[in-house]
Design a protein around this motif. Structure first.
Motif, PDB file in Angstrom:
ATOM      1  N   THR A   1       3.584  -8.814  -4.847  1.00  0.00           N
ATOM      2  CA  THR A   1       2.921  -7.558  -4.500  1.00  0.00           C
ATOM      3  C   THR A   1       3.639  -6.800  -3.380  1.00  0.00           C
ATOM      4  OG1 THR A   1       1.387  -8.661  -2.974  1.00  0.00           O
ATOM      5  CG2 THR A   1       0.685  -8.429  -5.268  1.00  0.00           C
ATOM      6  N   GLY A   2       4.854  -7.204  -3.053  1.00  0.00           N
ATOM      7  CA  GLY A   2       5.719  -6.375  -2.235  1.00  0.00           C
ATOM      8  C   GLY A   2       5.683  -6.577  -0.734  1.00  0.00           C
ATOM      9  N   ASN A   3       5.017  -7.627  -0.251  1.00  0.00           N
ATOM     10  CA  ASN A   3       4.910  -7.798   1.207  1.00  0.00           C
ATOM     11  C   ASN A   3       6.270  -7.832   1.894  1.00  0.00           C
ATOM     12  OD1 ASN A   3       2.007  -8.190   1.014  1.00  0.00           O
ATOM     13  ND2 ASN A   3       2.471 -10.224   0.218  1.00  0.00           N
ATOM     14  N   ASN A   4       7.191  -8.610   1.335  1.00  0.00           N
ATOM     15  CA  ASN A   4       8.498  -8.779   1.978  1.00  0.00           C
ATOM     16  C   ASN A   4       9.402  -7.577   1.734  1.00  0.00           C
ATOM     17  OD1 ASN A   4       8.045 -11.584   2.963  1.00  0.00           O
ATOM     18  ND2 ASN A   4       7.806 -11.961   0.777  1.00  0.00           N
ATOM     19  N   ALA A   5       9.337  -7.006   0.538  1.00  0.00           N
ATOM     20  CA  ALA A   5      10.157  -5.831   0.232  1.00  0.00           C
ATOM     21  C   ALA A   5       9.774  -4.655   1.128  1.00  0.00           C
ATOM     22  CB  ALA A   5       9.995  -5.454  -1.244  1.00  0.00           C
ATOM     23  N   VAL A   6       8.482  -4.451   1.332  1.00  0.00           N
ATOM     24  CA  VAL A   6       8.032  -3.355   2.189  1.00  0.00           C
ATOM     25  C   VAL A   6       8.520  -3.563   3.620  1.00  0.00           C
ATOM     26  CG1 VAL A   6       5.983  -2.324   3.261  1.00  0.00           C
ATOM     27  CG2 VAL A   6       6.049  -2.681   0.786  1.00  0.00           C
ATOM     28  N   TRP A   7       8.427  -4.785   4.120  1.00  0.00           N
ATOM     29  CA  TRP A   7       8.898  -5.052   5.484  1.00  0.00           C
ATOM     30  C   TRP A   7      10.390  -4.779   5.604  1.00  0.00           C
ATOM     31  CZ3 TRP A   7      12.485  -8.364   7.694  1.00  0.00           C
ATOM     32  CH2 TRP A   7      12.473  -8.411   9.085  1.00  0.00           C
TER      33      TRP A   7
ATOM     34  N   ALA B   1       3.875  -7.336 -14.326  1.00  0.00           N
ATOM     35  CA  ALA B   1       3.654  -5.891 -14.224  1.00  0.00           C
ATOM     36  C   ALA B   1       2.509  -5.583 -13.269  1.00  0.00           C
ATOM     37  CB  ALA B   1       3.361  -5.309 -15.604  1.00  0.00           C
ATOM     38  N   THR B   2       1.498  -6.448 -13.239  1.00  0.00           N
ATOM     39  CA  THR B   2       0.376  -6.250 -12.319  1.00  0.00           C
ATOM     40  C   THR B   2       0.841  -6.353 -10.879  1.00  0.00           C
ATOM     41  OG1 THR B   2      -1.251  -7.054 -13.909  1.00  0.00           O
ATOM     42  CG2 THR B   2      -1.856  -7.164 -11.585  1.00  0.00           C
ATOM     43  N   ALA B   3       1.658  -7.353 -10.567  1.00  0.00           N
ATOM     44  CA  ALA B   3       2.182  -7.506  -9.206  1.00  0.00           C
ATOM     45  C   ALA B   3       3.019  -6.301  -8.809  1.00  0.00           C
ATOM     46  CB  ALA B   3       3.014  -8.785  -9.096  1.00  0.00           C
ATOM     47  N   VAL B   4       3.864  -5.830  -9.713  1.00  0.00           N
ATOM     48  CA  VAL B   4       4.734  -4.693  -9.410  1.00  0.00           C
ATOM     49  C   VAL B   4       3.908  -3.429  -9.188  1.00  0.00           C
ATOM     50  CG1 VAL B   4       6.433  -3.140 -10.447  1.00  0.00           C
ATOM     51  CG2 VAL B   4       6.831  -5.611 -10.454  1.00  0.00           C
ATOM     52  N   GLU B   5       2.872  -3.234  -9.976  1.00  0.00           N
ATOM     53  CA  GLU B   5       2.002  -2.080  -9.766  1.00  0.00           C
ATOM     54  C   GLU B   5       1.380  -2.113  -8.369  1.00  0.00           C
ATOM     55  OE1 GLU B   5      -2.080  -0.089 -11.667  1.00  0.00           O
ATOM     56  OE2 GLU B   5      -1.102  -1.780 -12.661  1.00  0.00           O
ATOM     57  N   ARG B   6       0.928  -3.280  -7.950  1.00  0.00           N
ATOM     58  CA  ARG B   6       0.341  -3.411  -6.613  1.00  0.00           C
ATOM     59  C   ARG B   6       1.389  -3.215  -5.528  1.00  0.00           C
ATOM     60  NH1 ARG B   6      -3.348  -8.739  -8.072  1.00  0.00           N
ATOM     61  NH2 ARG B   6      -4.721  -7.669  -9.550  1.00  0.00           N
ATOM     62  N   ALA B   7       2.610  -3.685  -5.788  1.00  0.00           N
ATOM     63  CA  ALA B   7       3.689  -3.497  -4.816  1.00  0.00           C
ATOM     64  C   ALA B   7       3.994  -2.017  -4.632  1.00  0.00           C
ATOM     65  CB  ALA B   7       4.938  -4.247  -5.272  1.00  0.00           C
ATOM     66  N   ARG B   8       4.023  -1.275  -5.723  1.00  0.00           N
ATOM     67  CA  ARG B   8       4.275   0.164  -5.619  1.00  0.00           C
ATOM     68  C   ARG B   8       3.175   0.856  -4.822  1.00  0.00           C
ATOM     69  NH1 ARG B   8       5.983   0.424 -11.980  1.00  0.00           N
ATOM     70  NH2 ARG B   8       8.202  -0.066 -11.695  1.00  0.00           N
ATOM     71  N   GLU B   9       1.932   0.454  -5.042  1.00  0.00           N
ATOM     72  CA  GLU B   9       0.810   1.030  -4.287  1.00  0.00           C
ATOM     73  C   GLU B   9       0.932   0.699  -2.802  1.00  0.00           C
ATOM     74  OE1 GLU B   9      -2.523  -0.704  -6.241  1.00  0.00           O
ATOM     75  OE2 GLU B   9      -2.419   0.635  -7.992  1.00  0.00           O
TER      76      GLU B   9
ATOM     77  N   VAL C   1      10.885  -3.214 -10.010  1.00  0.00           N
ATOM     78  CA  VAL C   1      11.261  -3.333 -11.415  1.00  0.00           C
ATOM     79  C   VAL C   1      10.574  -4.547 -12.022  1.00  0.00           C
ATOM     80  CG1 VAL C   1      13.193  -3.661 -13.024  1.00  0.00           C
ATOM     81  CG2 VAL C   1      13.512  -2.279 -10.951  1.00  0.00           C
ATOM     82  N   VAL C   2      10.018  -4.381 -13.219  1.00  0.00           N
ATOM     83  CA  VAL C   2       9.439  -5.506 -13.963  1.00  0.00           C
ATOM     84  C   VAL C   2      10.533  -6.110 -14.835  1.00  0.00           C
ATOM     85  CG1 VAL C   2       7.691  -6.232 -15.635  1.00  0.00           C
ATOM     86  CG2 VAL C   2       7.180  -4.392 -14.013  1.00  0.00           C
ATOM     87  N   GLY C   3      10.729  -7.419 -14.710  1.00  0.00           N
ATOM     88  CA  GLY C   3      11.739  -8.055 -15.542  1.00  0.00           C
ATOM     89  C   GLY C   3      11.830  -9.542 -15.304  1.00  0.00           C
ATOM     90  N   ASP C   4      12.507 -10.213 -16.229  1.00  0.00           N
ATOM     91  CA  ASP C   4      12.812 -11.639 -16.139  1.00  0.00           C
ATOM     92  C   ASP C   4      14.201 -11.758 -15.518  1.00  0.00           C
ATOM     93  OD1 ASP C   4      13.840 -14.222 -16.718  1.00  0.00           O
ATOM     94  OD2 ASP C   4      12.491 -14.422 -18.429  1.00  0.00           O
ATOM     95  N   PHE C   5      14.285 -12.334 -14.339  1.00  0.00           N
ATOM     96  CA  PHE C   5      15.549 -12.342 -13.608  1.00  0.00           C
ATOM     97  C   PHE C   5      16.674 -12.991 -14.401  1.00  0.00           C
ATOM     98  CE2 PHE C   5      18.515 -14.338 -10.561  1.00  0.00           C
ATOM     99  CZ  PHE C   5      19.030 -13.182  -9.995  1.00  0.00           C
TER     100      PHE C   5
END
Length: 203
Positions: free
Chosen positions: A46-52, A67-75, A87-91
């Motif tokens: 949900t983006g905690n580390n990316a936002v920091w 996709a749910t996690a990525v949506e929350r990260a964008r919010e 980005v939603v994807g399989d690494f």
């Protein structure tokens, strides 16, 4: 594996997501220091580390199966007014945009790959996405702790280094704990690595 994580984010069964940046990331970035650069957060949730990281001046792409996690990260990034791309994807299976990166971070993604050869492929792909001498910080479940009923997959130090050393020089490997809101957070390996001077195809 993607469906499993998507279901868990939808249901809220995500004990690894405590809503804050992991202090291990903060300490490594601040202490080394790691200079702001193009950065990939694998399994960004949900983006905690990316936002920091974005707030520290890093140009961040967050990559996750859910996709749910990525949506929350964008919010979360929008609320924080942090410029991140998610980005939603399989690494292992999908292309990662905007490589190469100067810094890669994963918090519990490497250890989620079940097969040893899959972990090796993960490390090879990270190396292929990094600039020469690029850095990778991974947080991995630590097998020095007895297996928990609910907790991260675990590796020994020998298992971890066997996976990463063909492509990476281990800069530091420390036993610690995951950032967590649990009373006793799970043990972790905090492993910072530098890409070896080898040529790997981008995957």
């Amino acid at each position: 594996m993607g469906n499993r994580f998507e279901e868990r984010y939808r249901s809220g069964d995500t004990p690894w997501d405590h809503g804050m940046v992991d202090f291990n990331l903060v300490e490594v970035v601040s202490r080394r220091p790691v200079q702001p650069c193009r950065t990939l957060d694998i399994g960004c949730g949900t983006g905690n580390n990316a936002v920091w990281l974005a707030q520290q001046g890093f140009d961040v792409i967050g990559f996750d199966l859910s996709a749910t996690a990525v949506e929350r990260a964008r919010e979360k990034a929008a609320v924080a007014q942090a410029e991140c791309c998610f980005v939603v994807g399989d690494f292992l299976a999908d292309a990662v945009p905007d490589a190469p990166f100067g810094f890669v971070f994963d918090r519990g993604c490497l250890h989620s790959i079940p097969e040893p050869e899959g972990k090796v492929a993960f490390a090879e792909k990270v190396a292929g996405l990094l600039v020469p001498d690029g850095l990778w910080l991974t947080l991995v479940g630590n097998a020095d702790e007895p297996k928990r009923e609910v907790g991260p997959p675990q590796l020994t130090a020998a298992e971890l280094t066997a996976v990463v050393e063909p492509c990476f020089e281990v800069v530091s490997l420390a036993s610690g704990r995951f950032g967590s809101d649990q009373e006793t957070p799970p043990r972790a390996w905090v492993c910072l690595m530098k890409k070896r001077a080898i040529t790997l195809p981008e995957k």
